[in-house]
Scaffold this motif. Structure first.
Motif, PDB file in Angstrom:
ATOM      1  N   GLY A 149      -3.163   7.517  -3.055  1.00  0.00           N
ATOM      2  CA  GLY A 149      -2.345   6.469  -3.214  1.00  0.00           C
ATOM      3  C   GLY A 149      -3.061   5.172  -3.118  1.00  0.00           C
ATOM      4  O   GLY A 149      -4.619   5.335  -4.405  1.00  0.00           O
ATOM      5  N   THR A 150      -2.209   3.887  -3.380  1.00  0.00           N
ATOM      6  CA  THR A 150      -2.733   2.540  -4.226  1.00  0.00           C
ATOM      7  C   THR A 150      -3.522   1.735  -2.800  1.00  0.00           C
ATOM      8  O   THR A 150      -2.228   2.328  -1.490  1.00  0.00           O
ATOM      9  N   ASN A 151      -4.095   0.757  -2.671  1.00  0.00           N
ATOM     10  CA  ASN A 151      -4.383  -0.628  -2.212  1.00  0.00           C
ATOM     11  C   ASN A 151      -3.093  -1.670  -2.491  1.00  0.00           C
ATOM     12  O   ASN A 151      -2.439  -1.843  -2.924  1.00  0.00           O
ATOM     13  N   ALA A 189       0.769  -1.247   0.238  1.00  0.00           N
ATOM     14  CA  ALA A 189      -0.075  -0.233  -0.200  1.00  0.00           C
ATOM     15  C   ALA A 189       0.818   1.686  -0.414  1.00  0.00           C
ATOM     16  O   ALA A 189       1.963   1.464   0.405  1.00  0.00           O
ATOM     17  N   GLN A 190       0.464   2.380  -0.366  1.00  0.00           N
ATOM     18  CA  GLN A 190       1.100   3.440  -0.944  1.00  0.00           C
ATOM     19  C   GLN A 190       0.181   4.937  -0.378  1.00  0.00           C
ATOM     20  O   GLN A 190      -0.699   4.725  -1.373  1.00  0.00           O
ATOM     21  N   GLY A 191       0.169   5.569   0.348  1.00  0.00           N
ATOM     22  CA  GLY A 191      -0.940   6.911   0.764  1.00  0.00           C
ATOM     23  C   GLY A 191      -0.376   7.875  -0.505  1.00  0.00           C
ATOM     24  O   GLY A 191       0.344   8.025  -1.785  1.00  0.00           O
ATOM     25  N   ALA A 192      -1.045   8.882  -0.833  1.00  0.00           N
ATOM     26  CA  ALA A 192      -1.115   9.876  -1.491  1.00  0.00           C
ATOM     27  C   ALA A 192       0.484  10.618  -1.778  1.00  0.00           C
ATOM     28  O   ALA A 192       1.068  11.050  -0.525  1.00  0.00           O
ATOM     29  N   VAL A 193       0.908  10.724  -2.610  1.00  0.00           N
ATOM     30  CA  VAL A 193       1.729  11.612  -2.529  1.00  0.00           C
ATOM     31  C   VAL A 193       2.080  12.594  -4.089  1.00  0.00           C
ATOM     32  O   VAL A 193       1.554  12.497  -4.890  1.00  0.00           O
TER      33      VAL A 193
END
Length: 313
Positions: free
Chosen positions: A66-68, A52-56
Motif C-alpha cells: 500500500g501507499t500513503n 492512500a491505497q491498500g495492498a493490491v
C-alpha cells in the motif's frame, strides 16, 4: 510557489493575533483579577495530491504494498483564544473592602435592567436576579456609595444575602439576595472569611449587615469578557445552580465563601493578574520570530517568481 506565499500570509495573520493576545496580557499585568489569554493554532485544509491505497495484487500474482496519501498543507489558522483562569498572586492592602478569593468562585455584581434603578433598601425578591443585569468578577476592590451599599469601581452592586434589622432590633438573615448595606451609624465594620459583613452599631453591639455570596462555574474559561474586569455568563460556562439549568435566578443558586466548592474570602488583600512577565516576553519573542520566518517564505517565493519571469529576456 503561490501556495507557499498564501501559507506565509496565513502564518503572518496567526502570529499577529498571537502578538495581540500577548500585548493585552502585558498591558494588564497589574490589573486586579485579570486572567491572561492564550492563542492556539491549527493547520488549514490540505490539498491531496494522491490518496492512500491498500495492498493490491498486481500482474502475474505479485502483491504490491500500500501507499500513503500525499498532501500539501495550505497554511495555518487560528484555533482558539483561551482565557486561563489560574489563581493570581495575592497582594496585601490592609483595606477592609479589598477582597480576594482563595480558590474557586466569583463575586456577583448587579445593576438595574434597561435603566431601572435597584432598590438598595429591599431584597431583589425570589426571582429578582432574573430581572437584573448580572456580571461576575475576581477583582475585589470594592467601595461604599453614599447609601452605604458595597459597589465596585463602576458602581455595580455586590450581591449577597441581606440581613434586616435596626431600630434597636438585632439583624436577622432575610434568606433572599439583595444589596449589602452598612448602616450610617456603624462605628466600624469587617468582612469574615465566609463573606459575612459584620459591624458595630451605635450601641456598641456586634451586628451582621449581610453575607457576600459567590457564583461557581464548572468551566470558567467559557465566560465572556465584558471589560472592566467583569465577565458575562454563557451557555458553556457551566454556572452551578440549584436547578442545574445554568440560569442565575435567586439566592439558592449562589453559595457563601468556603461552601459548595467555592474558595474562602480574604479581606484586606487583592488577587492580582495571573500574567507572568517572563513567560509573556518569551512567548512574544517566539511569536516575533515566527512572524519573521513567514515573511521570509513570501520573500523567497517572490524571488523564485522573479527568476521565472527572467527566463525570457
Amino acid at each position: 510557489m503561490l501556495r507557499s506565499m498564501y501559507s506565509g500570509v496565513s502564518g503572518m495573520k496567526g502570529f499577529q493575533t498571537s502578538l495581540d493576545t500577548i500585548g493585552n496580557n502585558i498591558a494588564n499585568v497589574n490589573t486586579s483579577g485579570f486572567k491572561k489569554g492564550r492563542a492556539s493554532f491549527q493547520d488549514m485544509m490540505s490539498q491531496t495530491v494522491s490518496g492512500a491505497q491498500g495492498a493490491v495484487e498486481g500482474q502475474g500474482g505479485n502483491l504490491r504494498g500500500g501507499t500513503n496519501p500525499s498532501q500539501v498543507g495550505l497554511g495555518s489558522q487560528l484555533g482558539s483564544v483561551d482565557s486561563i483562569h489560574t489563581q493570581g498572586n495575592r497582594q496585601t492592602t490592609d483595606r477592609p473592602l479589598d477582597l480576594s478569593i482563595e480558590g474557586d468562585g466569583m463575586f456577583v455584581l448587579a445593576e438595574g435592567l434597561d435603566g431601572e434603578p435597584i432598590n438598595t433598601e429591599a431584597t431583589f425578591g425570589e426571582d429578582g436576579l432574573e430581572n437584573l443585569n448580572t456580571s461576575f468578577t475576581r477583582a475585589g476592590n470594592f467601595y461604599l456609595d453614599e447609601e452605604g451599599a458595597i459597589v465596585n469601581g463602576d458602581g455595580k452592586y455586590l450581591v449577597g444575602e441581606t440581613f434586616e434589622g435596626g431600630d434597636g432590633q438585632d439583624y436577622q438573615a432575610s434568606g433572599e439576595a439583595g444589596v449589602i448595606r452598612i448602616p450610617e451609624n456603624a462605628q466600624s465594620f469587617n468582612i469574615q472569611s465566609d463573606g459575612s459583613v459584620s459591624f458595630v452599631d451605635e450601641g456598641g453591639n456586634p451586628q451582621t449587615a449581610g453575607q457576600i455570596q459567590l457564583a461557581n462555574f464548572s468551566n470558567p474559561e467559557g465566560l465572556e469578557k465584558l471589560g472592566g474586569s467583569t465577565y458575562q455568563n454563557t451557555d458553556n460556562a457551566g454556572l452551578m445552580t440549584e436547578a442545574g439549568d445554568g440560569v442565575l435566578s435567586n439566592l439558592d443558586d449562589l453559595a457563601p465563601a468556603g461552601e459548595d466548592g467555592t474558595g474562602e474570602m480574604v479581606s484586606g488583600s487583592l488577587e492580582m493578574s495571573n500574567v507572568d512577565l517572563a513567560e509573556a516576553f518569551t512567548e512574544m519573542i517566539t511569536a516575533q520570530r515566527g512572524f519573521q520566518a513567514n515573511t521570509r517564505i513570501i520573500t523567497t517565493s517572490d524571488e523564485i517568481l522573479q527568476e521565472l519571469t527572467n527566463l525570457k529576456r
